[in-house]
Design a protein around this motif. Structure first.
Motif, PDB file in Angstrom:
ATOM      1  N   ALA A  11       0.834  -1.206   0.000  1.00  0.00           N
ATOM      2  CA  ALA A  11       0.000   0.000   0.000  1.00  0.00           C
ATOM      3  C   ALA A  11       0.869   1.256   0.000  1.00  0.00           C
ATOM      4  O   ALA A  11       0.598   2.208  -0.751  1.00  0.00           O
ATOM      5  CB  ALA A  11      -0.940  -0.010   1.208  1.00  0.00           C
ATOM      6  N   ALA A  12       1.898   1.276   0.830  1.00  0.00           N
ATOM      7  CA  ALA A  12       2.797   2.433   0.855  1.00  0.00           C
ATOM      8  C   ALA A  12       3.494   2.582  -0.488  1.00  0.00           C
ATOM      9  O   ALA A  12       3.663   3.705  -0.992  1.00  0.00           O
ATOM     10  CB  ALA A  12       3.813   2.285   1.988  1.00  0.00           C
ATOM     11  N   SER A  13       3.887   1.467  -1.091  1.00  0.00           N
ATOM     12  CA  SER A  13       4.535   1.508  -2.402  1.00  0.00           C
ATOM     13  C   SER A  13       3.591   2.055  -3.473  1.00  0.00           C
ATOM     14  O   SER A  13       4.005   2.838  -4.331  1.00  0.00           O
ATOM     15  CB  SER A  13       5.013   0.109  -2.804  1.00  0.00           C
ATOM     16  N   ILE A  14       2.326   1.666  -3.401  1.00  0.00           N
ATOM     17  CA  ILE A  14       1.328   2.187  -4.339  1.00  0.00           C
ATOM     18  C   ILE A  14       1.185   3.697  -4.149  1.00  0.00           C
ATOM     19  O   ILE A  14       1.194   4.464  -5.119  1.00  0.00           O
ATOM     20  CB  ILE A  14      -0.022   1.470  -4.158  1.00  0.00           C
ATOM     21  N   LEU A  15       1.070   4.132  -2.899  1.00  0.00           N
ATOM     22  CA  LEU A  15       0.924   5.563  -2.621  1.00  0.00           C
ATOM     23  C   LEU A  15       2.150   6.356  -3.081  1.00  0.00           C
ATOM     24  O   LEU A  15       2.031   7.513  -3.476  1.00  0.00           O
ATOM     25  CB  LEU A  15       0.673   5.793  -1.124  1.00  0.00           C
TER      26      LEU A  15
END
Length: 152
Positions: free
Chosen positions: A140-144
């Protein structure tokens, strides 16, 4: 914003612990630049489902958004999970993710939840759910962050 992972049972040294530690370290590194705090792990013990529920309740930060990992929860995809994480961050919401023990979570705790997430129709060992959640937080952090880690 605070992120807390409340989990029943102690994760001993071994491959599961190494994976959880690795993914949470990756999350902390990527999340730092996104305004996401590191995840605090609270491992709790209790006897039986009722004792576990009491131990979980004591570990929950007051006023936190309560997200349960439960086989009866909704299945959401990684981009949607990232959107929710970003929304909680933008609203400065504390979030507590809860993983129960082998006996699952009580109906009372499920009724209090703001969100219940399932990693599919199959039942997963609660120790592996920690690994899966830690990886999804990092994803999720990587997507953001717009990282190529996530490929749909």
């Amino acid at each position: 914003m605070r992120l807390t992972l409340v989990a029943v049972g102690r994760l001993r040294r071994g491959p599961e612990r190494e994976l959880v530690d690795d993914y949470l370290a990756r999350f902390a590194k990527v999340g730092r630049g996104l305004g996401l705090p590191p995840v605090t792990l609270a491992e709790v013990e209790g006897r039986g489902q009722g004792g576990e529920a009491e131990a979980i309740a004591r570990a929950l930060p007051e006023g936190a958004t309560l997200v349960l990992l439960d086989e009866r929860g909704a299945t959401i995809n990684s981009p949607d999970f990232a959107d929710r994480l970003g929304g909680w961050r933008d609203a400065a919401r504390d979030v507590a993710f809860v993983i129960g023990g082998a006996d699952g979570l009580t109906a009372e705790l499920r009724a209090r939840a703001d969100l219940q997430i399932s990693f599919g129709a199959m039942v997963w060992p609660h120790m592996l759910v920690r690994v899966m959640l830690a990886e999804q937080l990092y994803r999720a952090a990587s997507i953001l962050a717009g990282s190529p880690y996530h490929r749909a």
